[in-house]
Design a protein around this motif. Sequence first.
Motif: not given
Length: 286
Positions: A144-146, A152-153, A164-165, A177-180
């Motif tokens: 939860l965050g933007n 990082h988390e 992970v969403t 956004l990181p891959e995946g």
Amino acid sequence: MTDLLVIGSGPAGVSAAVYALRAGLSVTMLAKDGGALGKTEMIENYYGFEEPVSGAALLENGEKQAVRLGAALVRDEVVGLGFNGNLVANGLRGTYEARAAILATGASRVTPPVPGLREFEGAGVSYCAVCDAFFYRGKDVAVLGNGQYALHEAAELLPVAGSVTLLTDGMPVPGGLPEGLKADGRKLQAVEGDKAVAAARFADGDSLPIAGVFIAVGVAGSDALARKLGALTEGNRIVVDADMATNVPGLFAAGDCTGGLKQIVKAVHEGAVAGMSAAKYVRSLK
């Protein structure tokens, strides 16, 4: 490597740096911005000012004082804290290593008003990915965050969790956004479950099945960083002794993050104690 990392450049951080420098330590101060103090319009209850002073002016003068005495001031957002024999702070722009560290970034002031978050703390709601990722290996989780701290988390969780969403709770979905990593910008209604987190429910009535939610709203406060090293906390307060030392050797804390009176005078006092205690600790290693 430096003797001491001071994370935060407000009253507690600057006072800690000043006293550590005067004790002969090399000091690096890491700070993203002025925090709450930098946004304070007027201060008139602090010693030595005939006329009110703005928080921004007080902050600037404090930083200049520490730099004049020899501190290195680095603008970076610290998102992680670890240990490799020395204390290591992970920033967005670099990695910083020292024999000791003082947390002085203030108290976490952002608590998402989402029903279920408080109720499921320790039962699916976590504030530290590096601490708790192992418990969610192969499971579906959310962050939860933007901001950069949330990204990082999420990156810490991606190699371990099943999925992970990123939940931005109505805020814009960040780029890069990181891959995946998935992202959902809808407004959250609640986090639900029986004895543990089972789903995130959105305002439109849809639900996302998840086993855990990692809170990473805004930037990483001192309490969040402390948890990453296993330091004791009570709520968002870091537990310290009379020397401002945590239960982790070499890790100290000062200012709003230790609880109690949220005033500059208290932060300055605790920073001074933490700086002298850190100096004593570093000298004991040599």
